[in-house]
Design a protein around this motif. Structure first.
Motif, PDB file in Angstrom:
ATOM      1  N   ASN A 134       0.512  -8.869 -13.445  1.00 17.01           N
ATOM      2  CA  ASN A 134       0.766  -8.224 -12.159  1.00 17.01           C
ATOM      3  C   ASN A 134       2.052  -8.725 -11.515  1.00 17.01           C
ATOM      4  O   ASN A 134       2.465  -9.864 -11.692  1.00 17.01           O
ATOM      5  N   ASN A 136       2.925  -9.384  -7.817  1.00 14.16           N
ATOM      6  CA  ASN A 136       2.139  -9.551  -6.597  1.00 14.16           C
ATOM      7  C   ASN A 136       2.875  -9.047  -5.363  1.00 14.16           C
ATOM      8  O   ASN A 136       2.266  -8.479  -4.456  1.00 14.16           O
ATOM      9  N   PRO A 139       4.151  -4.320  -5.381  1.00 17.75           N
ATOM     10  CA  PRO A 139       2.994  -4.138  -6.274  1.00 17.75           C
ATOM     11  C   PRO A 139       3.326  -3.404  -7.565  1.00 17.75           C
ATOM     12  O   PRO A 139       3.734  -2.242  -7.558  1.00 17.75           O
ATOM     13  N   ILE A 157       2.336   0.207  -8.029  1.00 18.27           N
ATOM     14  CA  ILE A 157       1.036   0.548  -7.450  1.00 18.27           C
ATOM     15  C   ILE A 157       1.262   1.001  -6.005  1.00 18.27           C
ATOM     16  O   ILE A 157       1.619   0.191  -5.155  1.00 18.27           O
ATOM     17  N   SER A 160      -0.451  -0.087  -1.684  1.00 15.30           N
ATOM     18  CA  SER A 160      -0.953  -1.438  -1.895  1.00 15.30           C
ATOM     19  C   SER A 160       0.022  -2.436  -1.299  1.00 15.30           C
ATOM     20  O   SER A 160       1.199  -2.130  -1.095  1.00 15.30           O
ATOM     21  N   ASN A 163      -0.438  -7.322  -4.559  1.00 16.28           N
ATOM     22  CA  ASN A 163      -1.206  -6.863  -5.723  1.00 16.28           C
ATOM     23  C   ASN A 163      -1.782  -8.072  -6.457  1.00 16.28           C
ATOM     24  O   ASN A 163      -1.394  -8.394  -7.568  1.00 16.28           O
ATOM     25  N   SER A 166      -5.386  -8.400  -9.708  1.00 11.14           N
ATOM     26  CA  SER A 166      -4.777  -7.481 -10.666  1.00 11.14           C
ATOM     27  C   SER A 166      -4.204  -8.305 -11.809  1.00 11.14           C
ATOM     28  O   SER A 166      -3.821  -9.458 -11.602  1.00 11.14           O
ATOM     29  N   ALA A 178      -6.705  -3.111  -9.755  1.00 11.71           N
ATOM     30  CA  ALA A 178      -5.649  -3.704  -8.930  1.00 11.71           C
ATOM     31  C   ALA A 178      -6.042  -3.584  -7.464  1.00 11.71           C
ATOM     32  O   ALA A 178      -5.912  -2.518  -6.866  1.00 11.71           O
ATOM     33  N   THR A 180      -5.848  -4.919  -3.358  1.00 12.24           N
ATOM     34  CA  THR A 180      -4.759  -5.284  -2.455  1.00 12.24           C
ATOM     35  C   THR A 180      -5.140  -6.521  -1.651  1.00 12.24           C
ATOM     36  O   THR A 180      -6.224  -6.591  -1.072  1.00 12.24           O
ATOM     37  N   SER A 205      -7.032   0.139  -6.712  1.00  6.72           N
ATOM     38  CA  SER A 205      -6.421   1.042  -7.692  1.00  6.72           C
ATOM     39  C   SER A 205      -7.025   0.839  -9.078  1.00  6.72           C
ATOM     40  O   SER A 205      -7.304  -0.290  -9.498  1.00  6.72           O
ATOM     41  N   GLN A 221      -7.538   5.902  -6.663  1.00  7.47           N
ATOM     42  CA  GLN A 221      -7.690   4.780  -5.749  1.00  7.47           C
ATOM     43  C   GLN A 221      -8.932   5.004  -4.895  1.00  7.47           C
ATOM     44  O   GLN A 221      -9.314   6.145  -4.619  1.00  7.47           O
TER      45      GLN A 221
END
Length: 665
Positions: A134, A136, A139, A157, A160, A163, A166, A178, A180, A205, A221
């Motif tokens: 991921n 972070n 996202p 993503i 979000s 992230n 994830s 994933a 938030t 997500s 989502q």
């Protein structure tokens, strides 16, 4: 000020006491050597020269935005894979072929905070195809191909922020989940922050992974209440259709969260039935909402990344799709959430809790069927704690975070505040052993310890602080991992090794799953890069307005061409370099004086492109940066940059040296 401090300690409970205690004894702790090193420890981690490690380890780089590949048990760093960061070593994020992998709806973002590597799975077991990780901060999720150890896709993503939970995988990598960390207004608007509790939401997500190609897509989502969703893991076996997310800040505080988000005794684990959510979407429920995001992927044939922009995403709510989300009350400020190999036990790590709570999947289903609810959170049923609880591990230590499993009925939990790993028994909740870590352990990793078939030989502690463990390097010290033997009743520390970035999580798998499939060369005959050349005879230089394109080859130990004239001040030069070698481990480099970005590193059979703006008149040398032969130093050339008025003809050559001038100059 005294009252403020007292309030914080009351809110933090045991965490406050532990922090004060650690601060007081730090000097003593820092001077102690690690106990329990047995005489055969060195033998157990020794990998003789010319032999290979038994495991590949993949360690997140945290704020470096990279992924380290480490051989285990040796602890030798084998490679650092750039993912969310530009890398001058191999021009990732600089070369024209790889720049697109760092595109986002915010623009070109060449950095991110990479936390959680996750290996692809088939039937709940690692399959050696991909590792995902991921981003972070902005996202994103990236996919790394384990045939080449290169980043081949990044997907943004939408809707979000942070992230963090994830990209944890379902049992057959149908989806990566994933969550938030930061709830925000959805869709994003300029909303007063004081309206957090009313107007801020969280989007969970579900990113699909194509079974054949690995290509990712944001499938749907789920809109949830505006809590902070911290970590995740998906179910296994009987629970394989579910995903579990830890959450904190059910108080929905928006300021001084260290106090205001720690008021309640319990927060939640969100249990989401992704299979029912998927069916709900297939039935046409929900709506398409704005969600601009980039999907960037590397074409295998051309070795060039392309960006595709998606503008909508399907979003559903629990109100539209009942029976897809339930909350499991969990003490207190849970961070990790982990599922044991049988899929029955859901273990939470409450950072401020005095126990490790373990939920039962079977009991959860019965509680749902019996409607054993303790109210709801914005319409989402809250299951009664005692109705879903399998048991509690009592007095495990201070600051439980993450748990992994050895496949023999044992669990291992990292204790951040008391700097230790605690081993305990599933089902009886009995503490079996504990071992200190140096220092402030965050994640821990049993190879394949989050799958149906763990490799229960080692546990690795990923520590945040090293203090006196290594030679000092100024104010910033390396972080470390400690390799611990778990094959006996008692855990034994075998070795420790430095790690790059701030490693958060790691994954590992047997080398035999990856090593035989490792790509050694790119076949020149399969190079479909539009600017590739397949032989030295195809080398050329072409002008297209103010752009000059150099189509060059490299092979031991020369460039074709190695002399180029006729480029003008202000021209943009594109060097398209093809490595004609077809021999393993013979890359070539290309660098030139004054390059505004980086060098190139070109693998055998590959084409890479670097852009250079000619900003001064003169003769500029270029050379190979990767030692390739005894005549590596002789592998060089020149490009002449002329003022526009000089009208030098565009020429290029590689060939026989002209006769020297009579005076010898």
């Amino acid at each position: 000020m005294k009252n403020v401090w007292s309030n914080r300690m009351a809110a933090m409970g045991i965490a406050g006491i532990a922090l004060a205690s650690l601060a007081g004894c730090e000097k003593q702790v820092a001077r102690k050597a690690a106990p329990g090193i047995s005489g055969d420890a060195a033998q157990k981690v020794y990998v003789a020269p010319g032999t290979h490690d038994e495991l590949y380890g993949f360690f997140s780089g945290g704020f470096s935005g990279q992924l380290s590949v480490v051989g285990l048990p040796s602890g030798r760093t084998l490679r650092v894979i750039p993912v969310f960061s530009q890398n001058p070593e191999n021009a990732y994020g600089y070369s024209e072929e790889t720049k697109a992998l760092l595109n986002t709806s915010f623009g070109f973002v060449p950095w991110d905070d990479a936390h959680h590597p996750q290996l692809s799975q088939t039937n709940g077991e690692v399959d050696g195809r991909f590792v995902f990780i991921n981003g972070n901060n902005t996202p994103r999720i990236a996919r790394i191909d384990l045939r080449t150890f290169e980043t081949v896709e990044t997907i943004e993503i939408p809707n979000s922020a942070g992230n963090h939970s994830s990209p944890f995988t379902t049992e057959n990598s149908e989806y990566l989940v994933a969550g938030t960390r930061f709830s925000v207004p959805i869709p994003q608007v300029s909303e007063a922050i004081r309206n957090y509790a009313k107007d801020f939401k969280a989007a969970m997500s579900f990113v699909s992974v194509n079974k054949e190609t690995g290509r990712m897509a944001v499938a749907f989502q789920i809109l949830l209440p505006g809590f902070d969703y911290d970590k995740a893991h998906c179910g296994k076996g009987p629970s394989k259709d579910w995903a579990f997310f830890s959450s904190y800040n059910v108080e929905q505080a928006h300021t001084l969260k260290e106090v205001n988000a720690s008021q309640r005794d319990k927060d939640f684990i969100a249990a989401i039935n992704w299979k029912k959510a998927e069916a709900c979407v297939a039935a046409g429920k929900g709506r398409d909402v704005d969600g601009v995001h980039f999907d960037n992927y590397l074409d295998e044939a051309t070795q060039t990344a392309t960006s595709e922009i998606r503008r909508k995403v399907r979003m559903i709510t629990p109100a539209e799709c009942p029976d897809i989300v339930y909350y499991l009350p969990t003490p207190k400020s849970p961070h990790g959430v982990d599922v044991d190999p049988t899929g029955e036990y859901i273990v939470a790590g409450g950072k401020l809790a005095s126990v490790i709570p373990v939920h039962s999947f079977t009991k959860m289903l019965k509680a749902i069927e019996a409607k054993a609810f303790d109210g709801d959170a914005m319409g989402i049923p809250i299951l009664k704690y005692d109705q879903v609880l399998a048991g509690e591990v009592d007095k495990p230590g201070l600051g439980p975070l993450h748990t992994e499993f050895d496949g023999l009925g044992n669990a291992y939990t990292s204790m951040f505040l008391s700097s230790e790993i605690v081993k305990w028994k599933l089902g009886t909740w009995e503490i079996l052993d504990r071992i200190p870590c140096y220092y402030a352990i965050g994640h821990l990793m049993v190879p394949m310890g989050d799958t149906r078939k763990p490799y229960g030989k080692y546990v690795i502690a990923l520590n945040k602080i090293t203090k006196d463990r290594y030679l000092p390097t100024g104010p910033e010290l390396t972080q470390s991992s400690q390799l611990i033997d778990i094959t006996g009743e008692k855990m034994k520390l075998l070795s420790e090794f430095p790690t790059s970035g701030e490693p958060h999580y790691a994954q590992a798998l047997p080398a035999a799953l990856v090593e035989p499939k490792s790509v050694k060369i790119y076949k020149l005959s399969e190079n479909h890069h539009p600017d590739a050349i397949k032989s030295e005879k195809e080398a050329r230089v072409e002008r297209k307005g103010k752009a000059v394109h150099i189509y060059a080859s490299v092979i031991r130990s020369h460039f074709v061409p190695d002399n180029i004239e006729g480029a003008n001040l202000g021209d943009t030069l594109y060097f398209h370099i093809t490595n004609l070698e077809q021999d393993w481990d013979v890359p070539h480099g290309f660098a030139m004086m004054g390059a505004q970005t980086t060098e190139l590193l070109i693998m055998p059979g590959q084409t890479r492109t670097i852009k250079f703006v000619a900003n001064r008149v003169g003769v500029i040398p270029f050379y190979c940066t990767d030692f390739c032969s005894a005549l590596h130093q002789e592998m060089q050339g020149y490009i002449r940059i002329s003022p526009p008025g000089e009208k030098v003809e565009l020429t290029f050559s590689t060939g026989k040296e002209e006769a020297p001038l009579k005076d010898g100059i």
